[in-house]
Design an enzyme around this catalytic site. Structure first.
Site, PDB file in Angstrom:
ATOM      1  N   HIS A  42       0.809  -1.214   0.000  1.00 23.69           N
ATOM      2  CA  HIS A  42       0.000   0.000   0.000  1.00 23.69           C
ATOM      3  C   HIS A  42       0.847   1.271   0.000  1.00 23.69           C
ATOM      4  CE1 HIS A  42      -3.097  -2.960   1.338  1.00 23.69           C
ATOM      5  NE2 HIS A  42      -3.798  -2.251   0.487  1.00 23.69           N
ATOM      6  N   ALA A  77     -17.268   0.179 -10.572  1.00 17.06           N
ATOM      7  CA  ALA A  77     -16.449   1.360 -10.841  1.00 17.06           C
ATOM      8  C   ALA A  77     -16.593   1.842 -12.279  1.00 17.06           C
ATOM      9  CB  ALA A  77     -14.985   1.054 -10.529  1.00 17.06           C
ATOM     10  N   ASP A 118      -6.784   0.251  -6.852  1.00 17.11           N
ATOM     11  CA  ASP A 118      -6.411  -0.833  -5.937  1.00 17.11           C
ATOM     12  C   ASP A 118      -7.326  -2.018  -6.206  1.00 17.11           C
ATOM     13  OD1 ASP A 118      -5.374  -2.350  -3.898  1.00 17.11           O
ATOM     14  OD2 ASP A 118      -6.390  -1.269  -2.285  1.00 17.11           O
TER      15      ASP A 118
END
Length: 586
Positions: A339, A416, A437
């Site tokens: 991350h 999305a 991500d």
């Protein structure tokens, strides 16, 4: 005197059941069996996609093998025409047993043997052969019921399929009934009358078959899967299958059975029902044992959301591991390396408004929220169950620093791609940073979110100086996939900078998206590959923002090394991936 001729009484043969009384129950059983057959197919496709990955490949393998096997089953059924009733009863019992237990056996092979591809092919073959034998045997039975006037009890019933998904199989249903006489009048029926009746029988059977397949296809995703799950749903389907097939033969066509055949069918059907019932009672214990074999002994949370299986392992106090559909998405001990590498290079510049695509675990949002200048963070996550678990599970919430409780974070539960299509015209302020991500691009459901069209939508919501960070899979393990993402971004008008990050130790199962390619050793990809992109112009410089927080794994020297390591793997130019021509393998 010539001797008197002794007149013997004609031998009375048992009359077949009347056609009108038999046709309806036969068509009803065709309807039920077709529904069950399609459920078996969909069950194999769904479970193979979940366990192996790449749903397009798994669906192609299962359906093509099954259709081929149905043709074999139709040919083999010719040998059973003389004993169609007992043959059909045994076929349905075998289909119920194999189809009903297929999900459990496939899951067991994956959990304890680490390989299930050959099991998928074996079940597809076996189920296809049995489904292919159904219609020819039912044709023989229904012609036997109609008597010689219908289509000729001794004629070839032809061949056919057992499910609506088996396109073109109905063409194999051959014409039959060219000979025979009228059972009531003793006369031979006209040729046209016999042809019409045979054609009507074929039409009725296939109509019931296709409608049943429609019902089975709709029942699987909307009833069986959400209410019963994959394992129990297959077992219940098998029980329905054996009751329908056995009931038809033992009741409607009981006159066609000898006492020995009747006893055999009763014993076989009762045994199959007993096996399915026992497996249904033990399915919870089996699932727990298989889950421990897959995820280890420290499974703490296992839930099935509307979209996927979510499993959390590890203790409440220790770092958790998060698995989505069997793939490691968050490795608690090492996730910060992933991350930090994904988020912080993109924050080198304006970062007041940030969009995170995916990231339902909250880890990417945690890194963004470490910047005082981040005023608004929008997380677009498809599965509400993942976000809910990240909010409420103590270990996950501690790991993501309670990111979803921060007032700057807004969560949108949507696809999305579709959300961005609407947001491009509705968002008043563009985003300074977009972070992708998402699961590995080789996983089929994610493919459209790595397409040129999707990247075009991202470009519409970015500010002119905005930056776009993309997780693109492993550079070392899957270089073709990684560089296809790079080519797709450039085709959408972005200039890109490749870089990668490695796990704590070589071969550490760092995830995300551990798809065990190591022969069952449980070790995932050796690195993570990323791409930092800006619209047009020169490729962006890799660096950290002036207000970047203290990081555990990144520094200026680290990023330079990461960029050189990724560039060493660049090969020939690859074509971009689009919606109509996806280029990511499984």
């Amino acid at each position: 005197m010539p001797p008197k001729r002794v007149r013997r009484a004609p031998v009375r043969r048992p009359e077949p059941p009347h056609g009108t009384t038999v046709r309806f129950p036969v068509l009803a059983v065709v309807f039920v069996c077709a529904a069950c057959g399609l459920v078996y197919e969909l069950e194999l496709v769904a479970l193979a996609s979940y366990l192996i990955g790449d749903s397009v490949t798994q669906a192609s393998v299962v359906l093509s093998v099954m259709v081929f096997a149905m043709g074999v089953g139709s040919l083999l059924a010719k040998r059973l025409r003389c004993r169609a009733a007992v043959g059909f009863g045994l076929v349905e019992a075998g289909l119920a047993l194999i189809g009903g237990c297929s999900a459990m056996v496939l899951y067991a092979a994956f959990a304890w043997l680490g390989e299930s591809r050959y099991v998928v092919v074996a079940f597809s073959l076996a189920i296809g052969v049995l489904i292919g034998a159904e219609i020819p045997l039912l044709m023989a039975l229904i012609q036997r019921a109609a008597g010689p006037a219908g289509a000729g009890s001794g004629s070839d019933p032809g061949s056919g399929s057992g499910s609506a998904s088996r396109a073109g199989s109905s063409r194999r249903a051959g014409r039959s009934g060219r000979t025979g006489g009228s059972a009531r009048s003793g006369r031979q029926a006209p040729l046209g009358e016999r042809d019409d009746d045979a054609a009507g029988t074929v039409a009725d059977l296939f109509a019931a078959d296709y409608v049943g397949a429609l019902v089975g296809g709709l029942a699987f995703p909307f009833l069986l899967l959400p209410w019963l799950g994959q394992l129990t749903g297959a077992l219940v389907t098998g029980a329905v299958n054996v009751v329908a097939g056995g009931g038809l033969v033992l009741w409607v066509f009981r006159r066609d059975l000898t006492a020995r055949s009747r006893a055999l069918l009763v014993a076989v059907n009762v045994s199959v029902l007993a096996v399915l019932a026992t497996a249904t009672m033990l399915v919870d214990d089996f699932e727990q044992a298989a889950r421990r074999a897959v995820y280890g002994e420290r499974v703490r949370v296992a839930v099935q959301t509307e979209l996927q299986e979510v499993v959390v392992t590890g203790g409440v106090e220790g770092p958790p591991d998060l698995f989505l559909d069997g793939r490691l998405r968050v490795a608690g001990q090492d996730e910060y390396r992933y991350h930090e590498a994904l988020v912080h290079p993109a924050m080198n510049g304006p970062h007041a408004r940030v969009l995170i695509v995916g990231g339902g675990d909250g880890m990417a949002a945690r890194e963004v929220l470490r910047y005082p200048g981040a005023r608004a963070v929008t997380v677009v996550e498809l599965d509400p169950g993942v976000v809910g678990l990240a909010r409420t599970d103590p270990a996950l919430a501690r790991l993501n620093a309670q990111a979803f409780r921060d007032p700057r974070v807004r969560v949108v539960h949507a696809d999305a791609f579709h959300w961005l299509r609407g947001a491009a015209s509705q968002v008043q302020e563009r985003y300074d940073v977009v972070i992708s991500d998402l699961p590995d691009p080789g996983i089929t459901p994610s493919t459209k979110l790595y397409s040129q069209e999707f990247y075009g939508l991202v470009a519409r919501v970015l500010t002119p100086s905005g930056r776009f960070a993309v997780h693109a899979g492993s550079v070392a393990d899957r270089p073709r996939t990684y560089w296809t993402v790079d080519a797709t971004l450039r085709a959408a008008g972005f200039a890109t900078r490749p870089y990668s990050a490695s796990g704590r130790t070589p071969g550490f199962a760092a995830g995300p998206d551990r798809a065990d390619r190591s022969g069952g050793t449980g070790q995932g990809p050796a690195d993570w590959g990323f791409l930092l992109a800006v619209q047009g112009g020169r490729p962006p410089a890799l660096g950290l923002a002036a207000d970047a927080p203290r990081l555990r794994s990144l520094g200026a020297g680290t990023l330079e090394t990461a960029a050189r390591r990724a560039e060493r793997g660049r090969g020939d130019e690859l074509p971009p991936s689009t919606l109509v021509h996806p280029r990511y393998g499984g």
